[in-house]
Design a protein around this motif. Structure first.
Motif, PDB file in Angstrom:
ATOM      1  N   ARG A  30       0.755  -1.121  -0.013  1.00  0.00           N
ATOM      2  CA  ARG A  30       0.033  -0.209  -0.018  1.00  0.00           C
ATOM      3  C   ARG A  30       0.884   1.149  -0.203  1.00  0.00           C
ATOM      4  N   ASN A  31       2.064   1.189   0.531  1.00  0.00           N
ATOM      5  CA  ASN A  31       2.913   2.348   0.246  1.00  0.00           C
ATOM      6  C   ASN A  31       4.349   1.734   0.007  1.00  0.00           C
ATOM      7  N   PRO A  32       4.505   1.934  -1.336  1.00  0.00           N
ATOM      8  CA  PRO A  32       5.838   1.286  -1.720  1.00  0.00           C
ATOM      9  C   PRO A  32       7.270   1.846  -1.321  1.00  0.00           C
ATOM     10  N   PHE A  33       7.045   3.077  -0.553  1.00  0.00           N
ATOM     11  CA  PHE A  33       8.101   3.667  -0.131  1.00  0.00           C
ATOM     12  C   PHE A  33       8.723   3.355   1.322  1.00  0.00           C
ATOM     13  N   ARG A  34       7.908   2.579   1.845  1.00  0.00           N
ATOM     14  CA  ARG A  34       8.156   1.703   3.345  1.00  0.00           C
ATOM     15  C   ARG A  34       8.292   0.374   3.039  1.00  0.00           C
ATOM     16  N   PRO A  35       8.963  -0.245   3.820  1.00  0.00           N
ATOM     17  CA  PRO A  35       9.426  -1.568   3.888  1.00  0.00           C
ATOM     18  C   PRO A  35       8.433  -2.374   4.546  1.00  0.00           C
ATOM     19  N   ARG A  36       8.291  -3.622   3.944  1.00  0.00           N
ATOM     20  CA  ARG A  36       7.250  -4.620   4.662  1.00  0.00           C
ATOM     21  C   ARG A  36       7.836  -4.799   6.127  1.00  0.00           C
ATOM     22  N   TYR A  37       7.122  -5.168   7.233  1.00  0.00           N
ATOM     23  CA  TYR A  37       7.428  -5.615   8.452  1.00  0.00           C
ATOM     24  C   TYR A  37       8.334  -6.882   8.389  1.00  0.00           C
ATOM     25  N   GLY A  38       9.578  -6.669   8.669  1.00  0.00           N
ATOM     26  CA  GLY A  38      10.425  -7.779   8.827  1.00  0.00           C
ATOM     27  C   GLY A  38      11.566  -7.873   7.713  1.00  0.00           C
ATOM     28  N   ALA A  39      11.202  -6.848   6.586  1.00  0.00           N
ATOM     29  CA  ALA A  39      12.010  -7.049   5.368  1.00  0.00           C
ATOM     30  C   ALA A  39      12.546  -5.664   5.265  1.00  0.00           C
ATOM     31  N   GLU A  40      13.176  -5.136   6.379  1.00  0.00           N
ATOM     32  CA  GLU A  40      13.725  -3.823   6.231  1.00  0.00           C
ATOM     33  C   GLU A  40      15.102  -3.897   5.623  1.00  0.00           C
ATOM     34  N   MET A  41      15.773  -4.703   6.096  1.00  0.00           N
ATOM     35  CA  MET A  41      17.218  -4.899   5.883  1.00  0.00           C
ATOM     36  C   MET A  41      17.219  -5.132   4.187  1.00  0.00           C
ATOM     37  N   THR A  42      16.345  -6.101   3.704  1.00  0.00           N
ATOM     38  CA  THR A  42      16.231  -6.361   2.357  1.00  0.00           C
ATOM     39  C   THR A  42      16.065  -5.116   1.462  1.00  0.00           C
ATOM     40  N   PHE A  43      14.874  -4.300   1.949  1.00  0.00           N
ATOM     41  CA  PHE A  43      14.450  -3.215   1.402  1.00  0.00           C
ATOM     42  C   PHE A  43      15.625  -2.049   1.332  1.00  0.00           C
ATOM     43  N   ALA A  44      16.076  -1.972   2.372  1.00  0.00           N
ATOM     44  CA  ALA A  44      17.316  -0.868   2.286  1.00  0.00           C
ATOM     45  C   ALA A  44      18.451  -1.327   1.366  1.00  0.00           C
ATOM     46  N   THR A  45      18.932  -2.502   1.305  1.00  0.00           N
ATOM     47  CA  THR A  45      20.080  -2.874   0.572  1.00  0.00           C
ATOM     48  C   THR A  45      19.639  -2.816  -0.812  1.00  0.00           C
ATOM     49  N   ALA A  46      18.553  -3.241  -1.287  1.00  0.00           N
ATOM     50  CA  ALA A  46      17.896  -3.213  -2.802  1.00  0.00           C
ATOM     51  C   ALA A  46      18.020  -1.676  -2.941  1.00  0.00           C
ATOM     52  N   SER A  47      17.458  -0.810  -2.029  1.00  0.00           N
ATOM     53  CA  SER A  47      17.265   0.449  -2.387  1.00  0.00           C
ATOM     54  C   SER A  47      18.495   1.241  -2.615  1.00  0.00           C
TER      55      SER A  47
END
Length: 132
Positions: A30-47
């Protein structure tokens, strides 16, 4: 060299698309600029990886444009020399013809002076071209 730059740019673009896909999968639907709960590290490294690869891709595209400009520069220089020579010939012919008109010379002398001025300036231009 051009083929190597193209291949590198294609590879970087593909890797960037993969990083953006990983970022999208680990992001909140619903908000692609925020990571999913528990996937913060994957989101940050991919970003971070997508941002870095985008910068590298921009640099590769600038290098390809610089390479293209390096090949086109002699042609543009030759065109500029031709236009300067043409302008000098026109000024030379008009200058002699204007002097004849001011002096009140007959029409035949004015035409001859214009042709002589153009011929002289053409010879100067050709001589300058051969020196390069």
């Amino acid at each position: 060299m051009k083929a190597e730059l193209k291949r590198a740019a294609d590879l970087i673009a593909f890797r960037r698309c993969e990083a953006l896909a990983r970022k999208r999968l680990s992001g909140d639907p619903r908000n692609p600029f925020r990571p999913r709960y528990g996937a913060e590290m994957t989101f940050a490294t991919a970003s971070q990886e997508a941002e870095t690869l985008g910068y590298i891709l921009k640099l590769l595209e600038k290098e390809a444009a610089r390479e293209c400009m390096k090949r086109a520069l002699p042609t543009l220089d030759a065109i500029l020399d031709f236009l300067i020579g043409l302008g000098l010939m026109a000024l030379g012919g008009l200058g002699l013809a204007a002097a004849c008109v001011v002096a009140g010379a007959p029409d035949g002398f004015t035409r001859a002076a214009a042709l002589l001025g153009l011929g002289f300036m053409a010879a100067v231009n050709l001589h300058r071209q051969k020196r390069k």
